[in-house]
Write a protein that holds these residues in place. Structure first.
Motif, PDB file in Angstrom:
ATOM      1  N   ALA A 153      -5.447   3.646  -0.345  1.00 44.66           N
ATOM      2  CA  ALA A 153      -5.117   2.438  -1.135  1.00 44.66           C
ATOM      3  C   ALA A 153      -5.563   1.175  -0.429  1.00 44.66           C
ATOM      4  O   ALA A 153      -5.799   0.144  -1.081  1.00 44.66           O
ATOM      5  CB  ALA A 153      -3.611   2.390  -1.379  1.00 44.66           C
ATOM      6  N   ARG A 154      -5.693   1.233   0.893  1.00 49.19           N
ATOM      7  CA  ARG A 154      -6.117   0.048   1.650  1.00 49.19           C
ATOM      8  C   ARG A 154      -7.630  -0.082   1.699  1.00 49.19           C
ATOM      9  O   ARG A 154      -8.158  -1.144   2.026  1.00 49.19           O
ATOM     10  CB  ARG A 154      -5.600   0.151   3.076  1.00 49.19           C
ATOM     11  CG  ARG A 154      -4.092   0.027   3.212  1.00 49.19           C
ATOM     12  CD  ARG A 154      -3.744  -0.281   4.652  1.00 49.19           C
ATOM     13  NE  ARG A 154      -2.306  -0.446   4.821  1.00 49.19           N
ATOM     14  CZ  ARG A 154      -1.541   0.343   5.578  1.00 49.19           C
ATOM     15  NH1 ARG A 154      -2.091   1.363   6.208  1.00 49.19           N
ATOM     16  NH2 ARG A 154      -0.254   0.123   5.688  1.00 49.19           N
ATOM     17  N   ALA A 167       0.837  -1.206   0.000  1.00 47.94           N
ATOM     18  CA  ALA A 167       0.000   0.000   0.000  1.00 47.94           C
ATOM     19  C   ALA A 167       0.866   1.248   0.000  1.00 47.94           C
ATOM     20  O   ALA A 167       0.443   2.307  -0.481  1.00 47.94           O
ATOM     21  CB  ALA A 167      -0.934  -0.010   1.216  1.00 47.94           C
ATOM     22  N   VAL A 213      -1.896   6.327   1.323  1.00 49.62           N
ATOM     23  CA  VAL A 213      -1.710   4.930   1.711  1.00 49.62           C
ATOM     24  C   VAL A 213      -3.000   4.387   2.301  1.00 49.62           C
ATOM     25  O   VAL A 213      -3.435   3.269   1.980  1.00 49.62           O
ATOM     26  CB  VAL A 213      -0.554   4.805   2.728  1.00 49.62           C
ATOM     27  CG1 VAL A 213      -0.416   3.363   3.222  1.00 49.62           C
ATOM     28  CG2 VAL A 213       0.752   5.274   2.100  1.00 49.62           C
TER      29      VAL A 213
END
Length: 463
Positions: A461-462, A290, A458
């Motif tokens: 992205a998760r 990520a 980040v």
């Protein structure tokens, strides 16, 4: 009838005590050839300090073996089989290598040896518990340190092997014909750093000194860079001048929080080796993919800031002291490693792998698994990651762990006249920042907020 011969190929096990490979070779043959290969694939990127330390270890090992260490240069997949053939060996004995390059190299060597009917025998490893051995009860690797460390301790390790230089009958390398030509152990290259004494004897002496005077205070002193509170064993563990199970055996009858803390540091080393074994891609890329979405700085301005960080000219004294210690000793205190890494990644927003590469070029104890995953812990992209919102404040870290400023004054002479903890904020001095020392290159508070905003990518992205 000619005596049977085995080859003992040294790599990260440059010692004669606690050597299971000696026992295996002595069981397999009447005599053994001691071999070390100067492998350009490893030597070229190692950096001068680490290479010099290696050469010193080889000189001492050769002396311990009565001058019978054969040193050659070249690709092991080529030279090891040729040497085995030249001496009529049926077996080549090594401690198993679990690193990405070492595993591939050994597979190539094993295949080439097999073509000549020679067996590559792996006995032991550079670790108390070999990577891949410790797994969860349900199977599979641990991704978090604390449960790994418990399982690692429960698994346990063998007692040190009782060996010395006389365990094997060592063959004189000059008795063989047809193998690669022996080379002299190289002379040390020019390096500005003051390196620790190399070799097994120095390792054992340093360890005994630590047991006598340092281990009882390790838990409290290890975070204070101005004190000699760490063991100093990392360069010796890197090249196997001493084996971790020897250290663990010496600690077995000792108790207390400091002993537990030191044992935990050995477990961290083995955890990172296990992680790299299972995820060799994490040597160069993010363990947590990520973080591939984290915006990072590149370009000329980032390069210029990176150079200031490398030179220890950031204007943050604890950071600059650490970066100058790296050049002055080819080593940096572990607490300071975390501080300078956090500054590069979270204040300057520069990729962790640039800092990791710089460390590996200069560190005398540079170990791929520990270095890369230590950096990723600080960057937040690894296992047991320091949470993305944990951003080390270089001022408060300096004031807490170097409260009297002695560490900074030692490595930053421009501030040597500044008394006490005022050294950590020289811009607050009555006359301002002393001449010759830079102003802070960033506003830490602002860059902390910038880092948090970047880490939102980040988190996205998760989701």
């Amino acid at each position: 009838m000619a005596p049977s011969t085995a080859v003992v190929w040294f790599r990260r096990d440059l010692r004669v005590a606690d050597q299971p490979t000696f026992l295996a070779a002595a069981d397999a043959a009447d005599r053994a050839l001691a071999l070390f290969v100067l492998d350009p694939a490893l030597l070229t990127p190692s950096g001068t300090a680490r290479a010099n330390f290696l050469f010193g270890c080889l000189r001492e090992l050769d002396q311990a073996l009565g001058g019978k260490l054969l040193v050659v240069q070249g690709d092991p997949a080529d030279v090891v089989p040729r040497i085995a053939t030249a001496v009529g060996a049926q077996t080549v004995h090594v401690a198993a290598d679990y690193g990405p390059y070492g595993r591939e190299r050994d597979e190539q060597v094993e295949k080439a040896l097999a073509e000549d009917g020679v067996e590559l025998v792996r006995t032991g490893s550079p670790y108390a518990v070999a990577p891949g051995r410790v797994e969860k009860g349900t199977g599979g690797p641990f991704k978090v340190f604390t449960p790994f460390s418990r399982a690692w301790a429960d698994h346990g390790w063998r007692a040190p092997a009782e060996t010395d230089a006389g365990t094997c009958t060592w063959m004189d390398p000059s008795d063989s014909d047809g193998g690669p030509r022996a080379v002299a152990i190289p002379e040390d290259g020019a390096v500005e750093a003051e390196l620790p004494e190399a070799g097994e004897s120095a390792a054992l002496a340093r360890w005994e000194d630590f047991l006598d005077e340092g281990v009882e205070d390790y838990g409290s002193a290890r975070d204070l860079p101005a004190e000699r509170g760490t063991s100093g064993m990392s360069p010796y563990l890197k090249y196997g001048c001493v084996h971790p199970r020897t250290l663990l055996a010496d600690l077995a009858e000792r108790t207390g929080d400091s002993v537990k803390a030191f044992r935990t540091e050995i477990a961290w080393r083995e955890f990172y080796a296990d992680v790299l074994y299972r995820r060799p891609d994490s040597a160069r890329g993010n363990y947590d993919t990520a973080f591939d979405h984290l915006p990072l700085r590149t370009g000329k301005a980032a390069d210029a800031d990176f150079e200031r960080w490398c030179e220890g000219r950031t204007g943050f004294p604890i950071v600059d002291a650490g970066m100058r210690q790296l050049r002055g000793e080819a080593w940096m205190h572990n607490r300071v490693r975390m501080i300078v890494a956090s500054f590069l990644v979270k204040d300057l927003h520069i990729p962790w792998w640039r800092g990791a590469r710089h460390f590996m070029a200069l560190l005398v104890d540079g170990d791929l698994a520990s270095n890369q995953h230590g950096w990723q812990w600080t960057a937040g992209s690894g296992t047991d990651a320091s949470p993305y919102f944990r951003i080390f404040n270089p001022i408060t870290q300096g004031e807490r762990f170097d409260p009297d400023g002695d560490y900074v004054r030692r490595w930053v002479p421009e501030l040597a006249h500044v008394e006490g903890k005022a050294v950590h904020q020289p811009w607050k001095l009555r006359d301002g920042v002393p001449e010759g020392y830079p102003e802070p290159m960033v506003d830490h508070k602002a860059e902390r907020q910038e880092a948090l905003e970047r880490y939102e990518k980040v988190k996205a992205a998760r989701s």
